[in-house]
Design a protein around this motif. Structure first.
Motif, PDB file in Angstrom:
ATOM      1  N   THR A  22     -15.659 -85.464 -24.457  1.00 63.33           N
ATOM      2  CA  THR A  22     -15.090 -87.100 -24.326  1.00 63.33           C
ATOM      3  C   THR A  22     -15.986 -88.218 -23.787  1.00 63.33           C
ATOM      4  O   THR A  22     -16.876 -87.862 -22.945  1.00 63.33           O
ATOM      5  CB  THR A  22     -13.741 -87.110 -23.361  1.00 63.33           C
ATOM      6  OG1 THR A  22     -13.284 -88.400 -23.155  1.00 63.33           O
ATOM      7  CG2 THR A  22     -13.922 -86.392 -22.049  1.00 63.33           C
TER       8      THR A  22
ATOM      9  N   ASP B 148     -14.462 -92.957 -20.810  1.00 64.65           N
ATOM     10  CA  ASP B 148     -13.327 -93.769 -20.925  1.00 64.65           C
ATOM     11  C   ASP B 148     -12.242 -92.830 -21.781  1.00 64.65           C
ATOM     12  O   ASP B 148     -11.202 -93.569 -22.324  1.00 64.65           O
ATOM     13  CB  ASP B 148     -13.322 -95.129 -21.258  1.00 64.65           C
ATOM     14  CG  ASP B 148     -14.199 -95.456 -22.713  1.00 64.65           C
ATOM     15  OD1 ASP B 148     -14.754 -94.423 -23.082  1.00 64.65           O
ATOM     16  OD2 ASP B 148     -13.980 -96.384 -23.405  1.00 64.65           O
ATOM     17  N   GLY B 149     -12.468 -91.905 -21.904  1.00 63.41           N
ATOM     18  CA  GLY B 149     -11.533 -90.960 -22.719  1.00 63.41           C
ATOM     19  C   GLY B 149     -11.331 -90.793 -24.114  1.00 63.41           C
ATOM     20  O   GLY B 149     -10.291 -90.558 -24.718  1.00 63.41           O
TER      21      GLY B 149
ATOM     22  N   SER C 285      -8.075 -80.921 -27.950  1.00 63.68           N
ATOM     23  CA  SER C 285      -7.562 -81.987 -27.699  1.00 63.68           C
ATOM     24  C   SER C 285      -7.493 -83.214 -28.523  1.00 63.68           C
ATOM     25  O   SER C 285      -8.173 -83.215 -29.722  1.00 63.68           O
ATOM     26  CB  SER C 285      -8.348 -82.482 -26.355  1.00 63.68           C
ATOM     27  OG  SER C 285      -9.185 -83.532 -26.713  1.00 63.68           O
TER      28      SER C 285
ATOM     29  N   MET D 237     -12.887 -80.894 -20.051  1.00 61.47           N
ATOM     30  CA  MET D 237     -13.155 -81.991 -20.273  1.00 61.47           C
ATOM     31  C   MET D 237     -14.760 -81.953 -20.420  1.00 61.47           C
ATOM     32  O   MET D 237     -15.355 -81.860 -19.236  1.00 61.47           O
ATOM     33  CB  MET D 237     -12.867 -83.274 -19.651  1.00 61.47           C
ATOM     34  CG  MET D 237     -11.234 -83.376 -19.713  1.00 61.47           C
ATOM     35  SD  MET D 237     -10.571 -84.747 -18.779  1.00 61.47           S
ATOM     36  CE  MET D 237     -10.739 -86.207 -19.873  1.00 61.47           C
TER      37      MET D 237
ATOM     38  N   VAL E  59     -17.414 -84.322 -20.107  1.00 62.41           N
ATOM     39  CA  VAL E  59     -17.687 -85.795 -19.990  1.00 62.41           C
ATOM     40  C   VAL E  59     -18.919 -86.540 -20.457  1.00 62.41           C
ATOM     41  O   VAL E  59     -19.879 -86.232 -19.410  1.00 62.41           O
ATOM     42  CB  VAL E  59     -17.043 -86.404 -18.783  1.00 62.41           C
ATOM     43  CG1 VAL E  59     -17.043 -87.891 -18.585  1.00 62.41           C
ATOM     44  CG2 VAL E  59     -15.664 -85.918 -18.299  1.00 62.41           C
TER      45      VAL E  59
ATOM     46  N   ARG F 297      -7.919 -90.819 -28.700  1.00 65.70           N
ATOM     47  CA  ARG F 297      -7.897 -90.370 -27.407  1.00 65.70           C
ATOM     48  C   ARG F 297      -8.017 -88.837 -26.927  1.00 65.70           C
ATOM     49  O   ARG F 297      -7.318 -88.089 -27.829  1.00 65.70           O
ATOM     50  CB  ARG F 297      -6.751 -91.092 -26.917  1.00 65.70           C
ATOM     51  CG  ARG F 297      -7.035 -92.582 -26.761  1.00 65.70           C
ATOM     52  CD  ARG F 297      -5.650 -93.419 -26.481  1.00 65.70           C
ATOM     53  NE  ARG F 297      -5.247 -92.914 -25.070  1.00 65.70           N
ATOM     54  CZ  ARG F 297      -4.148 -92.792 -24.711  1.00 65.70           C
ATOM     55  NH1 ARG F 297      -2.890 -93.673 -25.298  1.00 65.70           N
ATOM     56  NH2 ARG F 297      -3.568 -92.608 -23.406  1.00 65.70           N
ATOM     57  N   TYR F 298      -8.566 -88.401 -25.948  1.00 59.89           N
ATOM     58  CA  TYR F 298      -8.718 -87.159 -25.596  1.00 59.89           C
ATOM     59  C   TYR F 298      -6.980 -86.461 -25.572  1.00 59.89           C
ATOM     60  O   TYR F 298      -6.696 -85.350 -25.640  1.00 59.89           O
ATOM     61  CB  TYR F 298      -9.245 -87.070 -24.069  1.00 59.89           C
ATOM     62  CG  TYR F 298      -9.320 -85.601 -23.633  1.00 59.89           C
ATOM     63  CD1 TYR F 298     -10.638 -84.772 -23.956  1.00 59.89           C
ATOM     64  CD2 TYR F 298      -8.328 -84.852 -23.139  1.00 59.89           C
ATOM     65  CE1 TYR F 298     -10.515 -83.483 -23.629  1.00 59.89           C
ATOM     66  CE2 TYR F 298      -8.495 -83.746 -22.696  1.00 59.89           C
ATOM     67  CZ  TYR F 298      -9.345 -82.893 -22.975  1.00 59.89           C
ATOM     68  OH  TYR F 298      -9.358 -81.596 -22.392  1.00 59.89           O
TER      69      TYR F 298
ATOM     70  N   ASP G 112      -7.523 -89.811 -17.762  1.00 60.63           N
ATOM     71  CA  ASP G 112      -7.632 -90.507 -19.089  1.00 60.63           C
ATOM     72  C   ASP G 112      -7.808 -91.913 -18.720  1.00 60.63           C
ATOM     73  O   ASP G 112      -7.687 -92.711 -19.956  1.00 60.63           O
ATOM     74  CB  ASP G 112      -6.292 -90.292 -19.515  1.00 60.63           C
ATOM     75  CG  ASP G 112      -5.033 -90.513 -19.113  1.00 60.63           C
ATOM     76  OD1 ASP G 112      -5.119 -90.962 -17.648  1.00 60.63           O
ATOM     77  OD2 ASP G 112      -4.003 -90.907 -19.753  1.00 60.63           O
ATOM     78  N   GLY G 113      -8.511 -92.616 -17.617  1.00 60.80           N
ATOM     79  CA  GLY G 113      -8.958 -93.778 -17.803  1.00 60.80           C
ATOM     80  C   GLY G 113      -8.055 -95.023 -17.576  1.00 60.80           C
ATOM     81  O   GLY G 113      -8.121 -96.293 -17.891  1.00 60.80           O
TER      82      GLY G 113
ATOM     83  N   VAL H  47      -2.736 -87.527 -15.419  1.00 61.26           N
ATOM     84  CA  VAL H  47      -2.947 -88.126 -16.749  1.00 61.26           C
ATOM     85  C   VAL H  47      -1.594 -89.205 -16.620  1.00 61.26           C
ATOM     86  O   VAL H  47      -0.797 -88.976 -16.398  1.00 61.26           O
ATOM     87  CB  VAL H  47      -2.762 -87.084 -17.705  1.00 61.26           C
ATOM     88  CG1 VAL H  47      -2.707 -87.985 -19.136  1.00 61.26           C
ATOM     89  CG2 VAL H  47      -3.805 -86.120 -17.811  1.00 61.26           C
TER      90      VAL H  47
ATOM     91  N   ARG I 145      -6.277-100.476 -18.456  1.00 67.73           N
ATOM     92  CA  ARG I 145      -7.358 -99.341 -18.503  1.00 67.73           C
ATOM     93  C   ARG I 145      -8.585 -99.744 -17.355  1.00 67.73           C
ATOM     94  O   ARG I 145      -8.820-101.033 -17.182  1.00 67.73           O
ATOM     95  CB  ARG I 145      -7.951 -99.605 -19.878  1.00 67.73           C
ATOM     96  CG  ARG I 145      -6.831 -98.925 -20.847  1.00 67.73           C
ATOM     97  CD  ARG I 145      -7.237 -99.228 -22.547  1.00 67.73           C
ATOM     98  NE  ARG I 145      -8.681 -98.811 -22.611  1.00 67.73           N
ATOM     99  CZ  ARG I 145      -9.244 -99.125 -23.697  1.00 67.73           C
ATOM    100  NH1 ARG I 145      -8.938 -99.905 -24.573  1.00 67.73           N
ATOM    101  NH2 ARG I 145     -10.525 -98.577 -23.731  1.00 67.73           N
TER     102      ARG I 145
END
Lengths: 194, 194
Positions: free
Chosen positions: A10, A13-14, A130, A148, A150, A160-161, B13-14, B154, B160
């Motif tokens: 990811t 920012d996901g 995911s 994750m 990252v 999105r993840y 998740d940001g 999450v 964001r």
């Protein structure tokens, strides 16, 4: 209980891909090191990433993916990249004549897919990709761990993840924090209410 | 060059708040430890978080925030939580009679706000609150570092961390990775095209 591990690479920012399914630099770390992941040498990464990925992959018996990923990769031509079995969440059946020898199974719903993957995995863990499918499994409480990888890049938008998950879901503090080269490996257990 | 550090606490998740500006458990780690952050004892966290936060805050001379945060906090009643000066990005002026003694400055655009904060900070760094204002500063290339305090939760939706930034922006690998209790402190330098 079988471990069900949601996983993907990811952005910070996901996002697991941009709006056009392009992964940009998200997979660079699979190819930027000296250490071959396996004998075929297709992946070469840092020793710290290779150790982590090897042990993670070795523990997985079956993976659950969405139809989008299956179609994008043509199902890795019948050879599961991880584990021995693949369960594809799809409203459409397996393509006619597609690799009849491969243990690929097409089912209609996420819960059924995870159940079938757990059965196929036996004593080993299940990996859930995911994204939309993983997010549905996560929201339904079917996921025990969130892995994750990252990558230090910001995408701004894309896939999105956690897919379309809604509402707050607590995780434990990460029990894995491994610094690679162009990747930070994180792994969280899902906190159970109670 | 003055360091301009975008900062916030974020979900895994940001998201820095939910759709109703509620931060949920994002700030729990400020209050779940034994170590007082400063003499007034208003924050008590783990020693590893306290060390990191103390050294980070001490380096900051001025902060840039959006009008939303100013209004939510009523500008911390004229006492900047970090540094000595606050620059608020806002189309509306400072409220009449609001703490005339405080070094709070209201300017119309993000670039001007960062420039003014750099001037006010002198030799120290500038902090930019992430979100819409921070994302604009980041997209405009005005940010050198990205500091994310990642909480294992999450959110699914909300405000964001990177605001409405678009396009891919590369960061360096994190040079700070510190594990706290209900928080993972990460800090990335922004990679410059070159």
């Amino acid at each position: 209980m079988t471990d069900v591990i949601m996983h993907n690479v990811t952005s910070a920012d996901g996002f697991i891909a941009d709006d056009h399914d392009d992964i940009g630099p998200l997979f660079d770390w699979y190819f930027n090191g000296e250490e071959p992941l396996s004998d075929d040498g297709s992946f070469r990464m840092t020793p710290q990433s290779a150790d982590y990925v090897r042990s993670t992959w070795a523990a997985i018996g079956a993976m659950v993916i969405g139809r989008r990923l299956f179609d994008l990769m043509n199902g890795w031509d019948g050879r599961p990249p991880v584990g021995d079995h693949v369960v594809v969440v799809s409203h459409r059946p397996k393509p006619d004549g597609w690799h009849p020898e491969a243990s690929y199974h097409f089912v209609d719903g996420v819960a059924e897919a995870v159940a079938q993957a757990r059965h196929l995995a036996g004593d080993r863990a299940v990996s859930v990709a995911s994204g939309e499918v993983g997010g549905q499994a996560f929201a339904a409480g079917l996921v025990n761990e969130v892995a994750m990888d990252v990558v230090p890049v910001v995408f701004g938008s894309g896939r999105r993840y956690f897919g379309s998950v809604t509402g707050q879901h607590r995780l434990e503090d990460p029990h894995v924090v491994i610094r690679g080269d162009r990747v930070l490996h994180l792994r969280y257990r899902v906190r159970r209410a109670g």
